[in-house]
Design an enzyme around this catalytic site. Structure first.
Site, short mmCIF file in Angstrom:
data_model
loop_
_atom_site.label_atom_id
_atom_site.label_comp_id
_atom_site.label_asym_id
_atom_site.label_seq_id
_atom_site.Cartn_x
_atom_site.Cartn_y
_atom_site.Cartn_z
N GLU A 156 0.81 -1.22 0.00
CA GLU A 156 0.00 0.00 0.00
C GLU A 156 0.85 1.28 0.00
O GLU A 156 0.78 2.09 0.92
CB GLU A 156 -0.95 0.01 1.20
CG GLU A 156 -2.00 -1.07 1.12
CD GLU A 156 -3.00 -1.03 2.25
OE1 GLU A 156 -4.11 -1.55 2.10
OE2 GLU A 156 -2.68 -0.46 3.33
N GLU A 188 -6.56 -7.80 -1.06
CA GLU A 188 -7.06 -7.79 0.32
C GLU A 188 -8.54 -7.45 0.32
O GLU A 188 -9.00 -6.60 -0.44
CB GLU A 188 -6.33 -6.74 1.18
CG GLU A 188 -4.88 -7.04 1.48
CD GLU A 188 -4.27 -5.99 2.41
OE1 GLU A 188 -5.04 -5.28 3.09
OE2 GLU A 188 -3.03 -5.85 2.43
#
Length: 676
Positions: free
Chosen positions: A156, A315
């Site tokens: 991320e 995710e």
């Protein structure tokens, strides 16, 4: 088109998630139980090592990998592959203590303390060197492991750094971009305003919060530079892996339409794109269907970064998350619905954060497949295991793609420029929401919709919608003109083509870059409406439309057809929606922010003209198609809590085995995947 299989080893759809065995090394019984339960849940992959640096290297130069060898060996022996992450998303304390320049500097010029994550300096040479060491060690240990399926670069990516290293790189970046000619930069940035002219690139600072942030061109270039610098850092990690393990693909996990990085640029060095999906299900601000459609837009945007192949849902939360304003549980059936939505929109994976909840620290209450209870009889575990069985039924979908006839244009540059402009109303500009609305209203007509950059190839699309494309990249106007001349149908809205790539206004009328001739209109003024203001648009062929937030006053050229006119204010009777034909194509301009029903009418009118097939769907039902090798798989998803009936469906539902002959009944939160 042929299938683009991402992971032939998997033999179907990947089902897995983030696994953190380093948190449980002192409890081997739990690690053994994890593998048993992973198999029961139908997991065929696990993501390891995302935040494992301090376990790999607890002190500088002291490495421990035996635990990971043991885990990967056991996973592979049980048919579970590994996506192995580089651990650069969070640094060990010893590194920041010895090498403080690895810590970022904030927008006030203050060096941050050690802690949290995603806060490394992308430019610091010593940080890049230390990352190189640990990445090479991982390749040494695991590059030839038979269970290694993919490299996962960091985690991320996000944030900015204002340290001296980054400032110098920014200055060098600008010098290169403007041909080392400071006057060219001054002209592009209009720096004579407020006497902000620069004499040398070395005088330029980033937009510090306590410094210069009034130059629109500076603010925009800092955003672009941050993407460039982050991508350059990411490429340094990728280079090591590609040199030593060229056969192993690489990815990194993106975050929604994150406003800090331009994913159109950042995706280029990746083999596969992936992202982390965490919708705010069951909130009290919007309908559940709206939440699902927003998530669908995000899937489509990520998918279209590399639309010739499937993407990865890296995710998602099998239950709740811990960082929303209100961390609501997913209701029964929603996990299945959301997961299959990702597959319907082109993902070849359903993956979770996380496999097992941790006992402490920041994410101890973040949802997981295995709760603190530690058993396989919870509702969440059962739903995950049931989904695992259903994904096996969809194995033939792996490698198929979505082939959409319609595209919505979405640019990070327009997002940044619109967010930073001093005009209109800060609370209602809403560039992202406007793009999502366009996607939603098109999807409601039963068509698949791509979300692409304005700089992407337009061929293959019948209709392109450009909502609020405030900033125009070079040559976009010409490409739009060619699209229409070649028979394409273009729809643009208010606040299109106001500025060029440096945020200088076009002269001679908006939209600029030749678009005023293409659309046959000039936007002379734009009225910003208060929430209490009201206006309407009268149409000859459809119901009256409601106007909110923005209304442009247009000059209309000869040969331009007026489809709708304002009903109130001093511009009553003036054009609000126009259309201009060009050979077999058309260019529609919508000068006001209209209600959803009106937009759907206008979109349907253009889709019909373009010959795009539409499908009548009940409210809250999505329709998406994946195809390859002559096969088509059509998904129907019911985003409502009541049963829905869809007509005109023919084929076999792969999830139930039922033969559908005309009428499909969807249960609440139900899903069907119909092989035509």
């Amino acid at each position: 088109m042929e299938k683009k299989i991402l992971f032939p080893q998997i033999g179907g759809i990947m089902h897995g998630g983030d696994y953190n065995p380093e948190q449980w090394l002192d409890q081997p019984d739990i690690l053994e139980e994890d593998i048993r339960m992973m198999k029961k849940a139908g997991m065929n992959c696990a993501t390891l090592g995302v935040f494992s640096w301090s376990t790999y290297e607890p002190r500088e130069g002291e490495f421990h990998f035996a635990w990971l060898h043991d885990i990967m060996d056991k996973l592979y022996a049980n048919g579970i592959y590994t996506i192995l992450a580089t651990p650069s998303g969070a640094r060990p304390a010893w590194l920041d203590e010895i090498y403080p320049e690895c810590r970022r500097v904030d927008s006030y010029g203050v060096r941050e303390h050690h802690g949290v994550r995603h806060n490394h300096c992308m430019s610091a040479p010593v940080y890049r060197k230390k990352v190189s060491v640990i990445v090479n060690k991982l390749v040494d240990e695991f590059g030839n492991h038979p269970g290694l399926l993919m490299w996962h670069i960091s985690n991320e990516f996000g944030g900015e750094c204002y340290c001296p290293h980054c400032v110098k790189r920014f200055q060098d970046y600008l010098a290169e971009k403007f041909d080392h000619d400071i006057e060219k930069l001054n002209k592009a940035w209009w720096t004579t305003f407020w006497s902000h002219t620069y004499n040398d690139f070395s005088q330029i600072e980033p937009p510090y919060r306590n410094g210069e942030f009034s130059i629109m061109g500076l603010n925009l270039e800092w955003k672009r530079f941050t993407t460039w610098n982050m991508t350059d850092y990411m490429k340094a990690e990728i280079a090591i892996l590609k040199e030593r393990t060229p056969q192993i693909p690489v990815t990194t996990n993106f975050m929604k339409e994150y406003d800090g990085l331009d994913y159109h640029k950042m995706q280029q060095p990746l083999d596969v794109v992936s992202w982390d999906s965490y919708p705010r299900f069951h909130n009290d601000e919007e309908s559940f269907s709206d939440t699902m459609t927003e998530n669908a837009f995000d899937h489509a945007m990520i998918r279209c970064l590399k639309k010739e192949q499937p993407f990865m849902l890296m995710e998602s939360a099998p239950g709740l998350v811990n960082w929303h304003p209100f961390n609501k549980m997913k209701r029964p059936g929603v996990h299945r619905l959301a997961s299959l939505q990702a597959v319907a929109l082109g993902s070849d994976t359903v993956q979770y954060f996380q496999w097992r909840k941790g006992r402490g620290s920041f994410e101890q209450y973040h949802g997981a497949v295995v709760d603190h209870l530690g058993t396989d009889d919870t509702r969440v575990f059962r739903e995950v295991a049931d989904l695992g069985e259903e994904l096996k039924k969809l194995k033939d979908l792996a490698g198929t793609v979505v082939k959409a006839p319609v595209a919505v244009l979405y640019d990070w540059d327009s997002l940044w420029a619109t967010d930073g402009m001093k005009g209109l109303a800060e609370s209602t500009r809403n560039y992202i929401k406007t793009c999502r609305k366009a996607y939603r209203n098109l999807s409601a007509l039963g068509v698949d919709v791509d979300v692409i950059s304005s700089e992407e190839d337009y061929s293959g699309y019948s209709v392109i919608v450009a909502p609020m494309l405030y900033l125009l990249h070079p040559h976009v106007g010409e490409r739009m003109k060619q699209f229409v001349e070649q028979g394409g149908h273009l729809i643009a809205t208010y606040v299109t083509g106001y500025v060029d790539e440096n945020q200088l206004n076009y002269l001679g009328g908006f939209p600029g870059d030749g678009l005023k001739d293409l659309f046959g209109v000039i936007s002379e003024e734009i009225d910003t409406l208060y929430p209490s203001d009201r206006n309407c648009v009268h149409f000859a062929e459809m119901p009256e439309g409601e106007v909110r937030d923005y209304a442009e006053v247009l000059r209309v050229a000869d040969g331009t057809n007026v489809l709708g006119t304002y009903e109130q204010d001093y511009y009553k009777g003036m054009a609000a929606v126009t259309e201009r034909t060009c050979q077999n194509g058309s260019a529609m301009y919508i000068a006001a922010r209209l209600d959803d029903a009106s937009m759907q009418h206008l979109y349907a009118r253009t889709l019909k003209k373009a010959g795009v097939s539409m499908y009548k769907l009940p409210y809250g039902v999505e329709r998406h198609t994946r195809e390859a090798d002559g096969m088509r798989y059509v998904f129907y998803l019911n985003d409502t809590t009541g049963p829905q009936i869809v007509s005109g469906v023919e084929g076999i539902d792969l999830l139930t085995g039922e033969v559908i002959k005309g009428i499909l009944t969807l249960e609440p939160y139900g899903v069907a995947c119909v092989k035509e």
